[in-house]
Design a protein around this motif. Sequence first.
Motif, PDB file in Angstrom:
ATOM      1  N   ASP A  12       0.825  -1.213   0.000  1.00 56.45           N
ATOM      2  CA  ASP A  12       0.000   0.000   0.000  1.00 56.45           C
ATOM      3  C   ASP A  12       0.854   1.256   0.000  1.00 56.45           C
ATOM      4  O   ASP A  12       0.451   2.297  -0.530  1.00 56.45           O
ATOM      5  N   ASN A  13       2.037   1.182   0.609  1.00 57.64           N
ATOM      6  CA  ASN A  13       2.938   2.335   0.684  1.00 57.64           C
ATOM      7  C   ASN A  13       4.009   2.307  -0.412  1.00 57.64           C
ATOM      8  O   ASN A  13       5.013   3.010  -0.312  1.00 57.64           O
ATOM      9  N   ARG A  25      16.219  -7.257   0.784  1.00 57.43           N
ATOM     10  CA  ARG A  25      16.428  -5.925   0.224  1.00 57.43           C
ATOM     11  C   ARG A  25      15.084  -5.211   0.101  1.00 57.43           C
ATOM     12  O   ARG A  25      14.040  -5.847  -0.047  1.00 57.43           O
ATOM     13  N   TYR A  26      15.120  -3.875   0.159  1.00 60.99           N
ATOM     14  CA  TYR A  26      13.881  -3.133  -0.036  1.00 60.99           C
ATOM     15  C   TYR A  26      14.176  -1.833  -0.762  1.00 60.99           C
ATOM     16  O   TYR A  26      15.292  -1.339  -0.808  1.00 60.99           O
ATOM     17  N   ARG A  27      13.108  -1.282  -1.371  1.00 59.22           N
ATOM     18  CA  ARG A  27      13.170   0.016  -2.014  1.00 59.22           C
ATOM     19  C   ARG A  27      11.835   0.706  -1.750  1.00 59.22           C
ATOM     20  O   ARG A  27      10.773   0.088  -1.907  1.00 59.22           O
ATOM     21  N   ALA A  28      11.909   2.000  -1.348  1.00 56.92           N
ATOM     22  CA  ALA A  28      10.679   2.693  -0.978  1.00 56.92           C
ATOM     23  C   ALA A  28      10.804   4.182  -1.273  1.00 56.92           C
ATOM     24  O   ALA A  28      11.909   4.731  -1.290  1.00 56.92           O
ATOM     25  N   PRO A  29       9.668   4.843  -1.539  1.00 53.84           N
ATOM     26  CA  PRO A  29       9.698   6.312  -1.668  1.00 53.84           C
ATOM     27  C   PRO A  29      10.185   6.943  -0.366  1.00 53.84           C
ATOM     28  O   PRO A  29      10.014   6.379   0.724  1.00 53.84           O
ATOM     29  N   GLN A  31       9.101   9.338   1.445  1.00 55.15           N
ATOM     30  CA  GLN A  31       8.096   9.615   2.461  1.00 55.15           C
ATOM     31  C   GLN A  31       7.624   8.360   3.187  1.00 55.15           C
ATOM     32  O   GLN A  31       7.016   8.440   4.258  1.00 55.15           O
ATOM     33  N   ALA A  32       7.915   7.169   2.591  1.00 53.28           N
ATOM     34  CA  ALA A  32       7.479   5.930   3.237  1.00 53.28           C
ATOM     35  C   ALA A  32       8.501   5.391   4.218  1.00 53.28           C
ATOM     36  O   ALA A  32       8.196   4.504   5.017  1.00 53.28           O
ATOM     37  N   ILE A  33       9.724   5.907   4.160  1.00 58.84           N
ATOM     38  CA  ILE A  33      10.772   5.398   5.049  1.00 58.84           C
ATOM     39  C   ILE A  33      10.693   6.120   6.389  1.00 58.84           C
ATOM     40  O   ILE A  33      10.883   7.332   6.474  1.00 58.84           O
ATOM     41  N   ASN A  34      10.382   5.373   7.441  1.00 63.08           N
ATOM     42  CA  ASN A  34      10.318   5.930   8.793  1.00 63.08           C
ATOM     43  C   ASN A  34      10.743   4.867   9.782  1.00 63.08           C
ATOM     44  O   ASN A  34      10.985   3.703   9.418  1.00 63.08           O
ATOM     45  N   GLU A  35      10.830   5.260  11.039  1.00 58.52           N
ATOM     46  CA  GLU A  35      11.296   4.321  12.067  1.00 58.52           C
ATOM     47  C   GLU A  35      10.355   3.142  12.215  1.00 58.52           C
ATOM     48  O   GLU A  35      10.784   2.004  12.440  1.00 58.52           O
TER      49      GLU A  35
END
Length: 658
Positions: A12-13, A25-29, A31-35
């Motif tokens: 969803d994010n 491994r991951y890849r994200a916008p 604004q989606a990367i947070n604690e």
Amino acid sequence: MSVQGLLRDLADNRVELWLEGDKLRYRAPKQAINEALLDALKSHKQALIEHFQTLQREPFVLTYGQRALWFLHQTAPDSAAYNVAFSARILSAVDPERLRQALRYLAERHPALRLRFQAQDGEPRQFIDPGASIDFQHIDASGWDEPTLSREVAGSYAEPFDLNDSQPLFRVRLFQYAPRQSVLLLVFHHIIGDGWSLWLLLDELAQVYSALVAGREPDLPRLSLSYRQYAETQVAEVESGTLEADWRYWRDKFVQAPPLLNLPTKRPFPARRNYRGASYPLRIDSRTVSALRALAVELDVTLYVLLLAAYQLLLHRCGGQQRLCVGTPLAGRDDDRYAGVVGYFVNPLPLLSELTVGQTVADFVRACRREVLSAMAHQAFPLALIIERLALSRDTSRPPLFQAAFVFQQLQKAQLLLDASGSGRTAGQTVDWGGLALAPYALFQQEGQFDLSLELMEAGGDLVGSLKFNSEVLDADDAQRLADYYQTVLQSFPEFQDKPAVLLPLLNADYRRQLLADWNATDYPYPDALIPELLSRQAQRTPAAVALVFEQRQLTYDELERRSNQLAHYLISQGVGTESLVAVCMERCLELVVSLHAIVKAGAAYVPLDPDYPQERLDYMIANAGAGWCLTQQALAGKLQDYPGQVLVIEALQTELA
């Protein structure tokens, strides 16, 4: 939170998550990367890894091309017909351990290199081995001479893979015969990769090896799609009916199946294909290529179409066929996201061609272009399924639908190393490949997949390649002759573009002179006597020498002279003379030669009647020839019961002749 719930939240994010080897491994916008996201990934890391590993272990469907290869393997499990290989000399120091690490990295990156196959309820399935074990061997070849090295490299290439086993289908051998001299060999089964995959691996292997030697982490772009997705998508498209329009195109095109390719073979085709083949290298010089490029522009076609049309014309001319079919492979990677994926994507297209009497070369080339464009518009439908649905009558000695192939490869980075035949560069020339100096190492690959296959690629201003052939029915001199014919056709294209294609010359000037002049210089002074007199002279010179041999019997020149004289006198006594015709109906034997010799001595001419001919044909010949006498054997007298003249049985005459 469950793993499934976390995956839904990540999707969803727009957070992408994947497994690379045993690393998550991951890849994200941004604004989606947070604690909270990082904490969730850390706390579920092991569960996520196990989830992806479970998915990888689940068997999945084969593409239709893979299915065809799998079933072919079941019929010939000991054949190396579908081994794909690359070989080169390394003329610099190489680090075997770094090379092993680089190969392991690529095996983790490309799951196709870890594919294994098994049958479930009679149907093949493939799965990904979760491990990244590599079949890599660093072989000490320091005591080998060049023939031994060549033999061992070729043997490693030709070793078949077992698709029914759990062993890797990708192997690498490093034959080191000096501190700064090695031969590198990469081999995999076609079912896990194609030619595109090979050059992709070579390009990435150079990058990864270079990074590891420099102490850096390899940095290759992430792959957004996998081969598993391609296989499942292809099967789903076929089963859903999405490709039915493409199927109708092929069904209508082959409502009348193309004839088997007629080749100028020296031997009959074996009852079953054994995939034995060989290669003949060829090179088309830059001058010819430049003329062809100019002609291609004039005719509004690509160089590929021009080269294909010349190949088709060669086959039409050599086989005397008006209609034939040639296969040409397409990369099968229409979706650019598959460009960096290793796997078996190639889908050969069957291309029909027809040569009519008044058709010019230019018209034939334009027709070839239309056929290629039409076929490419329907390329999504798998060839293996076309063959299956057409229900063609199976001939175990020949490939179905088409028996000749044409391949024209555009240069990729890795192909700068060498051409297909190993003759693109001289032994002293090298290229930089990940910090290693690579030079060509010729490995003639021909697996007998087709009766004839022409493979070309660009090398500088030239075209280089090889003519691969089924060595069970063609020889190297046949391949050389066909390669010479092809060169002549290409060189004649510009001059003959407006002339009938059936008049295209096949013989170059040297070969034409050899055939028409050199080999035809058969002038010989005729002797001053006829054959009976020449044989009589020989009988006087060497009466005891053997003149005739048949099985366990023989006649000397003296015996031949005496027996032919006896029979000649007898024939004369029966009215045979000048202008007479005497028929001869005999099996091969000494008496046959004696009879022919005697008839000529009597001044007559003989009319041969082959006893193997049908009775109706013999009766027709007898009636038309009007021979008053017929010499025959006792066993054949029944065939001459209605003979209108005198039948002379040679066995019954022996007492009188003596």
